[in-house]
Scaffold this motif. Structure first.
Motif, PDB file in Angstrom:
ATOM      1  N   ILE A 101       0.862  -1.170   0.000  1.00  0.00           N
ATOM      2  CA  ILE A 101       0.000   0.000   0.000  1.00  0.00           C
ATOM      3  C   ILE A 101       0.897   1.217   0.000  1.00  0.00           C
ATOM      4  O   ILE A 101       1.788   1.336   0.851  1.00  0.00           O
ATOM      5  N   ASP A 102       0.705   2.107  -0.974  1.00  0.00           N
ATOM      6  CA  ASP A 102       1.463   3.356  -1.022  1.00  0.00           C
ATOM      7  C   ASP A 102       0.515   4.484  -0.618  1.00  0.00           C
ATOM      8  O   ASP A 102      -0.328   4.906  -1.416  1.00  0.00           O
ATOM      9  N   PRO A 103       0.625   4.977   0.617  1.00  0.00           N
ATOM     10  CA  PRO A 103      -0.324   5.989   1.087  1.00  0.00           C
ATOM     11  C   PRO A 103      -0.167   7.338   0.396  1.00  0.00           C
ATOM     12  O   PRO A 103      -1.094   8.146   0.419  1.00  0.00           O
ATOM     13  N   VAL A 104       0.992   7.584  -0.212  1.00  0.00           N
ATOM     14  CA  VAL A 104       1.194   8.834  -0.949  1.00  0.00           C
ATOM     15  C   VAL A 104       0.466   8.764  -2.290  1.00  0.00           C
ATOM     16  O   VAL A 104      -0.268   9.680  -2.676  1.00  0.00           O
ATOM     17  N   ALA A 105       0.639   7.659  -3.005  1.00  0.00           N
ATOM     18  CA  ALA A 105      -0.040   7.474  -4.288  1.00  0.00           C
ATOM     19  C   ALA A 105      -1.508   7.103  -4.117  1.00  0.00           C
ATOM     20  O   ALA A 105      -2.277   7.182  -5.079  1.00  0.00           O
ATOM     21  N   ARG A 106      -1.883   6.676  -2.905  1.00  0.00           N
ATOM     22  CA  ARG A 106      -3.247   6.219  -2.619  1.00  0.00           C
ATOM     23  C   ARG A 106      -3.607   5.023  -3.498  1.00  0.00           C
ATOM     24  O   ARG A 106      -4.701   4.921  -4.044  1.00  0.00           O
ATOM     25  N   LEU A 107      -2.657   4.111  -3.636  1.00  0.00           N
ATOM     26  CA  LEU A 107      -2.855   2.895  -4.406  1.00  0.00           C
ATOM     27  C   LEU A 107      -2.269   1.704  -3.657  1.00  0.00           C
ATOM     28  O   LEU A 107      -1.320   1.847  -2.871  1.00  0.00           O
ATOM     29  N   GLY A 108      -2.833   0.545  -3.914  1.00  0.00           N
ATOM     30  CA  GLY A 108      -2.286  -0.694  -3.403  1.00  0.00           C
ATOM     31  C   GLY A 108      -2.152  -1.705  -4.521  1.00  0.00           C
ATOM     32  O   GLY A 108      -2.790  -1.576  -5.579  1.00  0.00           O
ATOM     33  N   LEU A 109      -1.318  -2.700  -4.318  1.00  0.00           N
ATOM     34  CA  LEU A 109      -1.126  -3.766  -5.295  1.00  0.00           C
ATOM     35  C   LEU A 109      -1.121  -5.101  -4.567  1.00  0.00           C
ATOM     36  O   LEU A 109      -0.470  -5.253  -3.531  1.00  0.00           O
ATOM     37  N   VAL A 110      -1.865  -6.049  -5.111  1.00  0.00           N
ATOM     38  CA  VAL A 110      -1.853  -7.430  -4.640  1.00  0.00           C
ATOM     39  C   VAL A 110      -1.477  -8.311  -5.821  1.00  0.00           C
ATOM     40  O   VAL A 110      -2.024  -8.148  -6.919  1.00  0.00           O
ATOM     41  N   ALA A 111      -0.532  -9.216  -5.618  1.00  0.00           N
ATOM     42  CA  ALA A 111      -0.175 -10.186  -6.655  1.00  0.00           C
ATOM     43  C   ALA A 111       0.139 -11.518  -5.979  1.00  0.00           C
ATOM     44  O   ALA A 111       0.959 -11.568  -5.062  1.00  0.00           O
ATOM     45  N   LEU A 112      -0.534 -12.563  -6.424  1.00  0.00           N
ATOM     46  CA  LEU A 112      -0.351 -13.898  -5.869  1.00  0.00           C
ATOM     47  C   LEU A 112       0.019 -14.847  -6.990  1.00  0.00           C
ATOM     48  O   LEU A 112      -0.589 -14.804  -8.072  1.00  0.00           O
ATOM     49  N   THR A 113       1.006 -15.712  -6.751  1.00  0.00           N
ATOM     50  CA  THR A 113       1.447 -16.668  -7.765  1.00  0.00           C
ATOM     51  C   THR A 113       1.659 -18.036  -7.136  1.00  0.00           C
ATOM     52  O   THR A 113       1.631 -18.192  -5.912  1.00  0.00           O
ATOM     53  N   ASP A 114       1.919 -19.010  -8.010  1.00  0.00           N
ATOM     54  CA  ASP A 114       2.206 -20.363  -7.523  1.00  0.00           C
ATOM     55  C   ASP A 114       3.673 -20.748  -7.738  1.00  0.00           C
ATOM     56  O   ASP A 114       4.005 -21.931  -7.777  1.00  0.00           O
ATOM     57  N   ARG A 115       4.538 -19.740  -7.857  1.00  0.00           N
ATOM     58  CA  ARG A 115       5.973 -20.022  -7.981  1.00  0.00           C
ATOM     59  C   ARG A 115       6.708 -19.312  -6.857  1.00  0.00           C
ATOM     60  O   ARG A 115       6.479 -18.130  -6.595  1.00  0.00           O
ATOM     61  N   ASP A 116       7.601 -20.036  -6.186  1.00  0.00           N
ATOM     62  CA  ASP A 116       8.333 -19.468  -5.062  1.00  0.00           C
ATOM     63  C   ASP A 116       9.105 -18.224  -5.473  1.00  0.00           C
ATOM     64  O   ASP A 116       9.594 -18.111  -6.609  1.00  0.00           O
ATOM     65  N   PHE A 117       9.242 -17.312  -4.533  1.00  0.00           N
ATOM     66  CA  PHE A 117      10.045 -16.101  -4.718  1.00  0.00           C
ATOM     67  C   PHE A 117      11.458 -16.473  -5.156  1.00  0.00           C
ATOM     68  O   PHE A 117      12.040 -17.433  -4.671  1.00  0.00           O
ATOM     69  N   GLY A 118      12.004 -15.673  -6.067  1.00  0.00           N
ATOM     70  CA  GLY A 118      13.369 -15.894  -6.533  1.00  0.00           C
ATOM     71  C   GLY A 118      13.795 -14.738  -7.410  1.00  0.00           C
ATOM     72  O   GLY A 118      13.180 -13.661  -7.391  1.00  0.00           O
ATOM     73  N   ASP A 119      14.823 -14.961  -8.210  1.00  0.00           N
ATOM     74  CA  ASP A 119      15.336 -13.890  -9.068  1.00  0.00           C
ATOM     75  C   ASP A 119      14.266 -13.360 -10.012  1.00  0.00           C
ATOM     76  O   ASP A 119      14.247 -12.169 -10.347  1.00  0.00           O
ATOM     77  N   TRP A 120      13.366 -14.241 -10.450  1.00  0.00           N
ATOM     78  CA  TRP A 120      12.304 -13.777 -11.358  1.00  0.00           C
ATOM     79  C   TRP A 120      11.476 -12.679 -10.700  1.00  0.00           C
ATOM     80  O   TRP A 120      11.123 -11.688 -11.347  1.00  0.00           O
ATOM     81  N   ALA A 121      11.171 -12.852  -9.402  1.00  0.00           N
ATOM     82  CA  ALA A 121      10.345 -11.882  -8.688  1.00  0.00           C
ATOM     83  C   ALA A 121      11.106 -10.585  -8.433  1.00  0.00           C
ATOM     84  O   ALA A 121      10.521  -9.494  -8.474  1.00  0.00           O
ATOM     85  N   LYS A 122      12.394 -10.696  -8.173  1.00  0.00           N
ATOM     86  CA  LYS A 122      13.201  -9.496  -7.938  1.00  0.00           C
ATOM     87  C   LYS A 122      13.196  -8.573  -9.156  1.00  0.00           C
ATOM     88  O   LYS A 122      13.372  -7.359  -9.016  1.00  0.00           O
ATOM     89  N   GLN A 123      13.019  -9.143 -10.333  1.00  0.00           N
ATOM     90  CA  GLN A 123      12.934  -8.345 -11.550  1.00  0.00           C
ATOM     91  C   GLN A 123      11.491  -7.938 -11.859  1.00  0.00           C
ATOM     92  O   GLN A 123      11.215  -6.793 -12.200  1.00  0.00           O
ATOM     93  N   ALA A 124      10.574  -8.882 -11.725  1.00  0.00           N
ATOM     94  CA  ALA A 124       9.198  -8.648 -12.168  1.00  0.00           C
ATOM     95  C   ALA A 124       8.413  -7.737 -11.238  1.00  0.00           C
ATOM     96  O   ALA A 124       7.654  -6.871 -11.703  1.00  0.00           O
ATOM     97  N   TRP A 125       8.570  -7.909  -9.937  1.00  0.00           N
ATOM     98  CA  TRP A 125       7.735  -7.161  -8.992  1.00  0.00           C
ATOM     99  C   TRP A 125       8.027  -5.658  -9.000  1.00  0.00           C
ATOM    100  O   TRP A 125       7.094  -4.853  -9.076  1.00  0.00           O
ATOM    101  N   PRO A 126       9.292  -5.219  -8.906  1.00  0.00           N
ATOM    102  CA  PRO A 126       9.537  -3.772  -8.973  1.00  0.00           C
ATOM    103  C   PRO A 126       9.096  -3.158 -10.301  1.00  0.00           C
ATOM    104  O   PRO A 126       8.581  -2.029 -10.324  1.00  0.00           O
ATOM    105  N   ALA A 127       9.302  -3.891 -11.395  1.00  0.00           N
ATOM    106  CA  ALA A 127       8.879  -3.367 -12.693  1.00  0.00           C
ATOM    107  C   ALA A 127       7.377  -3.176 -12.747  1.00  0.00           C
ATOM    108  O   ALA A 127       6.876  -2.169 -13.273  1.00  0.00           O
ATOM    109  N   LEU A 128       6.648  -4.132 -12.183  1.00  0.00           N
ATOM    110  CA  LEU A 128       5.185  -4.005 -12.154  1.00  0.00           C
ATOM    111  C   LEU A 128       4.763  -2.829 -11.290  1.00  0.00           C
ATOM    112  O   LEU A 128       3.881  -2.043 -11.670  1.00  0.00           O
ATOM    113  N   ALA A 129       5.397  -2.680 -10.131  1.00  0.00           N
ATOM    114  CA  ALA A 129       5.072  -1.557  -9.240  1.00  0.00           C
ATOM    115  C   ALA A 129       5.279  -0.222  -9.944  1.00  0.00           C
ATOM    116  O   ALA A 129       4.420   0.685  -9.855  1.00  0.00           O
ATOM    117  N   ASP A 130       6.401  -0.078 -10.626  1.00  0.00           N
ATOM    118  CA  ASP A 130       6.673   1.182 -11.330  1.00  0.00           C
ATOM    119  C   ASP A 130       5.653   1.427 -12.436  1.00  0.00           C
ATOM    120  O   ASP A 130       5.243   2.577 -12.677  1.00  0.00           O
TER     121      ASP A 130
END
Length: 271
Positions: free
Chosen positions: A238-267
C-alpha cells in the motif's frame, strides 16, 4: 489502469492473479481472482491486524511482556516489529530487545499466542472473528502458523488493501497510523531475500519501504509504502502517498524472477 497488469501474463509462473486497488476498491485485475494461493509470509499482515484488533478490544496491550523469562524487556510491540530479539525460527533469544531487527516467524507466533491466551480461543478462530468475517474475506483461512500458513485470494487481499487505504472502521485511525509507522527506528537487520539493510524499517506486522534499495517494491514507490511479500511468490503493498495498493499472488516461489518482475510491475502501476 488495466495495461500495467498485462505484464503479469509474461511472468514465468503457471498461475498468477493481481489487482490494483484504490480507496474505492479494485481498479484493475488480472487472472483468477478467487483462486486460493498459499500466502507464506503475507500471512503476517493478516495476523497483525487481528492482534491489533485485540489491542483495541483491550484483550492485550502492545506494552504486554512478550516473554519475561526468555525475552526480558521485550513487549508485544517488539514482537510485531521483529525487534524483540527472538530468533528467526525457534523460541530462542538472539539479541536484547530493540538492538537488531531479527525477522522472526517465532516472534509472530508468540504474538498470536498471547492473543490466543487472552481471548481464550485458537488464534485462527480469533482471526476469523476479528478480521475475516468483518471484511467478508470468505476465501481466506489459517490452517497453521500465523506467521506463514495462511491461504487467500486476490479478491480478499484487495479488500484488505482497500481497508488500509480507506478504513471502514476495522481499526481506529491512530492504530492504523501506528501500524505503518517505523517502530524502533534505526535498527539494522536482514530483509529476507535481499540481505542486510541499515536501517531495516518495519511497522507493526508490515514492512516499511523506507530507503531500502534494491527492494521488492518499485523505485517510484514512496518511502511510506508498507506491505509484505511471501516466499511462495505473493505480495501486497500500500502506497499511502499514491493512494494505491497492489496485490499479486502466484504459484511459484520467490526468486530472481520476482526481484525483476515485482519492482517493474510496481513502477508501471504507479506510472
Amino acid at each position: 489502469m488495466a495495461e500495467p497488469l498485462d505484464a503479469v501474463a509474461d511472468w514465468p509462473v503457471d498461475t498468477a492473479a493481481a489487482a490494483i486497488v484504490g480507496p474505492a476498491g479494485i481498479v484493475a485485475t488480472h487472472g483468477p481472482l478467487d483462486h486460493a494461493f498459499p500466502l507464506a509470509s503475507v500471512t503476517k499482515p493478516l495476523a497483525a491486524l487481528a492482534v491489533l484488533v485485540a489491542v483495541e478490544e483491550e484483550a492485550v496491550s502492545l506494552d504486554d511482556p512478550a516473554d519475561e523469562e526468555l525475552l526480558p524487556g521485550a513487549t508485544l510491540r517488539h514482537l510485531l516489529a521483529h525487534a524483540s530479539g527472538m530468533a528467526p525460527e525457534k523460541p530462542m533469544r538472539s539479541f536484547p530487545p530493540a538492538v537488531r531487527r531479527v525477522y522472526s516467524n517465532a516472534g509472530i507466533e508468540r504474538a498470536a499466542w498471547l492473543v490466543e491466551q487472552a481471548a481464550g480461543m485458537p488464534f485462527a478462530d480469533y482471526l476469523r472473528e476479528a478480521v475475516l468475517d468483518p471484511l467478508s474475506l470468505d476465501g481466506t483461512s489459517l490452517p497453521g502458523s500465523p506467521a506463514r500458513d495462511g491461504v487467500s485470494t486476490v479478491t480478499d487481499l484487495a479488500r484488505v488493501a482497500q481497508e488500509l487505504l480507506s478504513s471502514t472502521g476495522l481499526l481506529s485511525a491512530p492504530t492504523l497510523a501506528d501500524l505503518r509507522t517505523v517502530q524502533f527506528p534505526g535498527l539494522r537487520g536482514v530483509l529476507p531475500g535481499f540481505g542486510g539493510r541499515d536501517p531495516n524499517d518495519w511497522g507493526l506486522g508490515f514492512e516499511v519501504r523506507g530507503t531500502k534499495s534494491p527492494h521488492w517494491t518499485g523505485s517510484t514507490n514512496s518511502p511510506e509504502t508498507y506491505g509484505h511479500f511471501g516466499q511462495s511468490g505473493t505480495l501486497i503493498w500500500i502506497d499511502p502517498v499514491a493512494r494505491l495498493g497492489l496485490v499479486a499472488l502466484t504459484d511459484r516461489d520467490f526468486g530472481d524472477w520476482a526481484k525483476q518482475a515485482w519492482p517493474a510491475l510496481a513502477d508501471a502501476v504507479l506510472a
